[in-house]
Design a protein around this motif. Structure first.
Motif, PDB file in Angstrom:
ATOM      1  N   GLU A 257      59.355  62.484   8.485  1.00  0.00           N
ATOM      2  CA  GLU A 257      58.981  62.307   7.076  1.00  0.00           C
ATOM      3  C   GLU A 257      58.483  60.889   6.794  1.00  0.00           C
ATOM      4  O   GLU A 257      57.492  60.709   6.091  1.00  0.00           O
ATOM      5  CB  GLU A 257      60.183  62.634   6.184  1.00  0.00           C
ATOM      6  CG  GLU A 257      59.884  62.585   4.702  1.00  0.00           C
ATOM      7  CD  GLU A 257      58.924  63.682   4.253  1.00  0.00           C
ATOM      8  OE1 GLU A 257      58.212  63.463   3.265  1.00  0.00           O
ATOM      9  OE2 GLU A 257      58.895  64.751   4.883  1.00  0.00           O
TER      10      GLU A 257
ATOM     11  N   VAL B 121      51.460  57.523   6.866  1.00  0.00           N
ATOM     12  CA  VAL B 121      50.080  57.950   7.158  1.00  0.00           C
ATOM     13  C   VAL B 121      49.363  58.319   5.863  1.00  0.00           C
ATOM     14  O   VAL B 121      48.209  57.936   5.643  1.00  0.00           O
ATOM     15  CB  VAL B 121      50.079  59.124   8.158  1.00  0.00           C
ATOM     16  CG1 VAL B 121      48.711  59.776   8.239  1.00  0.00           C
ATOM     17  CG2 VAL B 121      50.517  58.652   9.519  1.00  0.00           C
ATOM     18  N   ASN B 122      50.038  59.052   4.992  1.00  0.00           N
ATOM     19  CA  ASN B 122      49.417  59.425   3.712  1.00  0.00           C
ATOM     20  C   ASN B 122      49.106  58.202   2.860  1.00  0.00           C
ATOM     21  O   ASN B 122      48.078  58.157   2.187  1.00  0.00           O
ATOM     22  CB  ASN B 122      50.304  60.402   2.952  1.00  0.00           C
ATOM     23  CG  ASN B 122      50.326  61.775   3.601  1.00  0.00           C
ATOM     24  OD1 ASN B 122      49.401  62.134   4.322  1.00  0.00           O
ATOM     25  ND2 ASN B 122      51.378  62.530   3.369  1.00  0.00           N
TER      26      ASN B 122
ATOM     27  N   GLU C  55      53.846  73.002  18.132  1.00  0.00           N
ATOM     28  CA  GLU C  55      53.602  72.067  17.041  1.00  0.00           C
ATOM     29  C   GLU C  55      54.572  70.903  17.133  1.00  0.00           C
ATOM     30  O   GLU C  55      55.764  71.089  17.341  1.00  0.00           O
ATOM     31  CB  GLU C  55      53.762  72.777  15.696  1.00  0.00           C
ATOM     32  CG  GLU C  55      52.697  73.821  15.459  1.00  0.00           C
ATOM     33  CD  GLU C  55      52.819  74.443  14.075  1.00  0.00           C
ATOM     34  OE1 GLU C  55      53.426  73.818  13.194  1.00  0.00           O
ATOM     35  OE2 GLU C  55      52.301  75.540  13.905  1.00  0.00           O
ATOM     36  N   THR C  56      54.010  69.711  16.987  1.00  0.00           N
ATOM     37  CA  THR C  56      54.860  68.534  16.999  1.00  0.00           C
ATOM     38  C   THR C  56      55.355  68.284  15.581  1.00  0.00           C
ATOM     39  O   THR C  56      54.602  68.389  14.617  1.00  0.00           O
ATOM     40  CB  THR C  56      54.096  67.303  17.504  1.00  0.00           C
ATOM     41  OG1 THR C  56      52.907  67.150  16.734  1.00  0.00           O
ATOM     42  CG2 THR C  56      53.737  67.448  18.964  1.00  0.00           C
ATOM     43  N   VAL C  57      56.593  67.974  15.481  1.00  0.00           N
ATOM     44  CA  VAL C  57      57.194  67.706  14.188  1.00  0.00           C
ATOM     45  C   VAL C  57      57.024  66.216  13.885  1.00  0.00           C
ATOM     46  O   VAL C  57      57.418  65.360  14.677  1.00  0.00           O
ATOM     47  CB  VAL C  57      58.691  68.102  14.195  1.00  0.00           C
ATOM     48  CG1 VAL C  57      59.331  67.789  12.868  1.00  0.00           C
ATOM     49  CG2 VAL C  57      58.836  69.568  14.541  1.00  0.00           C
ATOM     50  N   ILE C  58      56.387  65.944  12.755  1.00  0.00           N
ATOM     51  CA  ILE C  58      56.157  64.558  12.348  1.00  0.00           C
ATOM     52  C   ILE C  58      57.302  64.158  11.429  1.00  0.00           C
ATOM     53  O   ILE C  58      57.589  64.844  10.443  1.00  0.00           O
ATOM     54  CB  ILE C  58      54.810  64.426  11.625  1.00  0.00           C
ATOM     55  CG1 ILE C  58      53.677  64.831  12.570  1.00  0.00           C
ATOM     56  CG2 ILE C  58      54.602  63.015  11.127  1.00  0.00           C
ATOM     57  CD1 ILE C  58      52.325  64.891  11.909  1.00  0.00           C
TER      58      ILE C  58
ATOM     59  N   GLN D  47      57.050  58.811   8.824  1.00  0.00           N
ATOM     60  CA  GLN D  47      55.724  58.622   9.420  1.00  0.00           C
ATOM     61  C   GLN D  47      54.658  59.334   8.586  1.00  0.00           C
ATOM     62  O   GLN D  47      53.569  58.804   8.380  1.00  0.00           O
ATOM     63  CB  GLN D  47      55.710  59.144  10.852  1.00  0.00           C
ATOM     64  CG  GLN D  47      54.403  58.904  11.573  1.00  0.00           C
ATOM     65  CD  GLN D  47      54.425  59.417  12.999  1.00  0.00           C
ATOM     66  OE1 GLN D  47      55.400  60.011  13.436  1.00  0.00           O
ATOM     67  NE2 GLN D  47      53.354  59.180  13.714  1.00  0.00           N
ATOM     68  N   ALA D  48      54.960  60.526   8.093  1.00  0.00           N
ATOM     69  CA  ALA D  48      54.014  61.262   7.260  1.00  0.00           C
ATOM     70  C   ALA D  48      53.714  60.499   5.978  1.00  0.00           C
ATOM     71  O   ALA D  48      52.564  60.422   5.541  1.00  0.00           O
ATOM     72  CB  ALA D  48      54.551  62.648   6.941  1.00  0.00           C
ATOM     73  N   VAL D  49      54.738  59.912   5.373  1.00  0.00           N
ATOM     74  CA  VAL D  49      54.543  59.132   4.148  1.00  0.00           C
ATOM     75  C   VAL D  49      53.681  57.909   4.437  1.00  0.00           C
ATOM     76  O   VAL D  49      52.775  57.580   3.659  1.00  0.00           O
ATOM     77  CB  VAL D  49      55.916  58.726   3.551  1.00  0.00           C
ATOM     78  CG1 VAL D  49      55.756  57.693   2.459  1.00  0.00           C
ATOM     79  CG2 VAL D  49      56.632  59.959   3.029  1.00  0.00           C
TER      80      VAL D  49
END
Length: 181
Positions: A80, A86-87, A75-78, A82-84
């Protein structure tokens, strides 16, 4: 007188071979050799075909095993941030633009000029910046927004008169809350 061949012996394979024409014997030997060679090549071809089919079955088994148990990729760790981001982009893409546009258009009057629409998908709010000639038109527009089914409420955030413009328009900002569907 011509010689006569008198033979009272029983017919056998030796006598038949002895009396056969040499070309017939050569043709028989050649046919037998061709038949033997064809048999040998046929057996080799059948063995090769069986080997190919076995290889194909083995590959199909490997592929079926790979489908049943797919490789577990790490699993690749995204991060935080980048996740925010993308969301936020997904929320922006999933905005009910058509419903927002229809509700704003239904409330719009000729006396009000829309300048900007600024949606906030997290809060489900829309900030509308508009201009009008007087405060009565502004209040009427806000009341029209409140009457729209799609909007839960509308509130005036700020207003100001533009003194630099010779027509002195009233610029105002309204925040409307839309209903989740």
């Amino acid at each position: 007188m011509r010689p006569m061949q008198i033979d009272f012996a029983a017919a056998g394979w030796r006598r038949t071979l002895y009396r056969s024409h040499p070309l017939a014997l050569a043709a028989g030997v050649l046919g037998l050799a061709l038949l033997t060679a064809g048999g040998v090549f046929g057996v080799q071809a059948a063995q090769q075909q069986a080997a190919r089919e076995e290889n194909l079955r083995a590959q199909q088994r490997k592929q079926a095993a790979a489908v049943r148990a797919p490789e577990r990729k790490p699993e690749t760790v995204i991060p935080e941030a980048q996740a925010v981001a993308v969301n936020a982009a997904i929320l922006q893409l999933n905005l009910p633009w058509r419903d927002l546009q229809d509700a704003v258009a239904a409330a719009n009057t000729p006396a009000v000029a829309l300048l900007a629409l600024d949606p906030d998908p997290r809060k489900q709010t829309l900030k509308i910046t508009a201009e009008t000639k007087n405060s009565d038109d502004m209040v009427g527009y806000i009341e029209q927004l409140k009457q729209q089914e799609f909007f839960a409420g509308a509130a005036l955030l700020r207003h100001e008169i533009n003194d630099q413009d010779p027509n002195r328009p009233l610029r105002f900002q309204v925040e409307v809350q839309w209903r989740a569907r």
